[in-house]
Design a protein around this motif. Structure first.
Motif, mmCIF file in Angstrom:
data_model
loop_
_atom_site.group_PDB
_atom_site.id
_atom_site.type_symbol
_atom_site.label_atom_id
_atom_site.label_comp_id
_atom_site.label_asym_id
_atom_site.label_seq_id
_atom_site.Cartn_x
_atom_site.Cartn_y
_atom_site.Cartn_z
ATOM 1 N N UNK A 115 70.710 44.781 7.597
ATOM 2 C CA UNK A 115 72.097 44.541 7.205
ATOM 3 C C UNK A 115 72.570 43.196 7.748
ATOM 4 N N UNK A 116 73.052 42.292 6.890
ATOM 5 C CA UNK A 116 73.583 41.019 7.384
ATOM 6 C C UNK A 116 74.909 41.237 8.127
ATOM 7 N N UNK A 117 75.009 40.667 9.313
ATOM 8 C CA UNK A 117 76.213 40.778 10.131
ATOM 9 C C UNK A 117 76.510 39.430 10.776
ATOM 10 N N UNK A 122 75.369 33.922 -3.838
ATOM 11 C CA UNK A 122 74.900 34.554 -5.074
ATOM 12 C C UNK A 122 74.089 35.820 -4.808
ATOM 13 N N UNK A 123 73.621 35.991 -3.575
ATOM 14 C CA UNK A 123 72.849 37.194 -3.241
ATOM 15 C C UNK A 123 73.733 38.428 -3.082
ATOM 16 N N UNK A 124 75.021 38.208 -2.864
ATOM 17 C CA UNK A 124 75.920 39.329 -2.623
ATOM 18 C C UNK A 124 76.635 39.134 -1.299
ATOM 19 N N UNK A 125 76.910 40.225 -0.612
ATOM 20 C CA UNK A 125 77.658 40.158 0.642
ATOM 21 C C UNK A 125 76.714 39.862 1.806
ATOM 22 N N UNK A 126 76.639 38.589 2.150
ATOM 23 C CA UNK A 126 75.835 38.148 3.293
ATOM 24 C C UNK A 126 76.740 37.314 4.197
ATOM 25 N N UNK A 127 77.468 37.953 5.111
ATOM 26 C CA UNK A 127 78.345 37.195 6.000
ATOM 27 C C UNK A 127 77.550 36.269 6.916
ATOM 28 N N UNK A 128 78.140 35.124 7.205
ATOM 29 C CA UNK A 128 77.483 34.109 8.024
ATOM 30 C C UNK A 128 78.353 33.756 9.222
ATOM 31 N N UNK A 187 69.819 50.846 10.869
ATOM 32 C CA UNK A 187 70.539 50.219 11.970
ATOM 33 C C UNK A 187 70.105 48.778 12.190
ATOM 34 N N UNK A 188 68.987 48.393 11.571
ATOM 35 C CA UNK A 188 68.495 47.039 11.796
ATOM 36 C C UNK A 188 69.362 46.017 11.053
ATOM 37 N N UNK A 189 69.407 44.810 11.622
ATOM 38 C CA UNK A 189 70.326 43.812 11.070
ATOM 39 C C UNK A 189 69.698 42.424 11.142
ATOM 40 N N UNK A 190 70.389 41.492 10.499
ATOM 41 C CA UNK A 190 70.069 40.077 10.635
ATOM 42 C C UNK A 190 71.373 39.313 10.780
#
Length: 254
Positions: A240-242, A35-41, A8-11
C-alpha cells in the motif's frame, strides 16, 4: 485473498530536492505516477535550493504544492539551502564527507544554534504558506549532533536516515529500509540497478520499503523507468502506498 501480513505491507515514494528548478525534471514522472491511481507521495521541499530558488519568489510552484497537499501528498522540510556553505572542513574525515561524498550536506557540521535557526526558518516558511509539516530530512541524510539536539526541541514528529525513520523527540529508531540510485554516470546507474534489484529481493518481506528519488534520476530513461516499474510492481504485489507521516502514524498506533 491477501493475508494479514501482505495487506499490512507498504511502500513510501519520496521525492528529494523539491524546488522550482527541479520540478521540470519531476513533472513527467509525477504525471505517470498519478496515472496509476492513488499513490500518495512525500515531497522533500527545500525552502531556498542552492540559494537561488526561494519559494516566496515562486508563487506558481507553491500553488502546485498546495494542490499536491489537497491530493493527499505530504510535504516535509528538506534542509533550508541544500548546500554546504559552512566553514572549511577540518581533517581528512570531514573533508571526505563534505567535499567528496557530497557538497550538499548542509546540516553535517552545524552547531546547535545555527541548525536551530535554519530549522525554525524553514518551519516558519511552511506555516506562512499554510503547509502542515511533520518531518525533517537532512540533505544527504547527514546530521550533526547539534542538529539532533535542535530537532529534539521542535514540534516535528520524525526525521530519517537511509534505513530508518526516527520518531521525535526521542529519536526512537524504526526500521524502514530504503532504495536509492546514484544516477550521475552510466556506470553508477548500472550498479544502482543491480544493487536495488538485490535489495528488493532481500527486503521482500519487509514491512515497508522507501523509494528515495532524486532529480538526476529523472534525467535518464533507465533510472526514471526503473522507478516507475518498481512502483507498479510493488503495488501489484500488494504493498500500500503511504506518505511517511501516514506510515509512521499507522506504525505507532499499531
Amino acid at each position: 485473498m491477501r493475508d494479514a501480513h501482505t495487506s499490512a505491507r507498504s511502500l513510501m515514494l519520496v521525492l528529494h530536492d523539491v524546488a522550482p528548478e527541479t520540478w521540470p525534471d519531476y513533472q513527467p514522472f509525477v504525471e505517470a505516477i498519478d496515472a496509476l491511481g492513488e499513490v500518495p507521495m512525500t515531497w522533500l521541499v527545500v525552502p531556498d535550493f542552492h540559494h537561488r530558488n526561494a519559494l516566496h519568489r515562486s508563487p506558481t510552484f507553491c500553488r502546485l504544492l498546495d494542490r499536491r497537499l489537497a491530493r493527499g501528498d505530504e510535504l516535509a522540510l528538506h534542509g533550508f539551502y541544500h548546500a554546504d556553505d559552512g566553514p572549511a572542513p577540518r581533517g581528512p574525515g570531514e573533508f571526505f564527507m563534505r567535499r567528496i561524498y557530497t557538497h550538499e550536506g548542509e546540516f553535517y557540521a552545524l552547531e546547535q544554534q545555527e541548525a536551530m535557526q535554519r530549522l525554525e526558518a524553514g518551519l516558519e516558511l511552511f506555516t506562512a504558506l499554510g503547509w502542515p509539516v511533520s518531518g525533517f530530512v537532512a540533505p544527504a541524510w547527514l546530521m550533526s549532533e547539534g542538529t539532533r539536539q535542535a530537532l529534539r526541541q521542535l514540534p516535528l514528529r520524525y526525521t530519517s536516515t537511509p534505513q530508518h525513520l526516527y520518531s521525535l523527540p526521542d529519536f526512537t529508531a524504526i526500521e524502514a529500509p530504503g532504495l536509492v540510485w546514484s544516477a550521475r554516470s552510466a556506470w553508477r546507474r548500472g550498479l544502482s540497478r543491480v544493487l536495488c534489484d538485490w535489495q528488493v529481493r532481500r527486503w521482500h518481506k519487509a514491512e515497508t520499503l522507501r523509494l528515495g528519488l532524486h532529480p538526476v534520476d529523472m534525467r535518464h530513461a533507465s533510472s526514471r523507468d526503473y522507478w516507475l516499474h518498481t512502483v507498479r510492481e510493488l503495488v501489484e504485489q500488494g504493498r500500500q502506498p503511504l506518505t511517511k507521516s501516514a506510515w509512521l502514524e499507522r506504525r505507532l498506533s499499531a
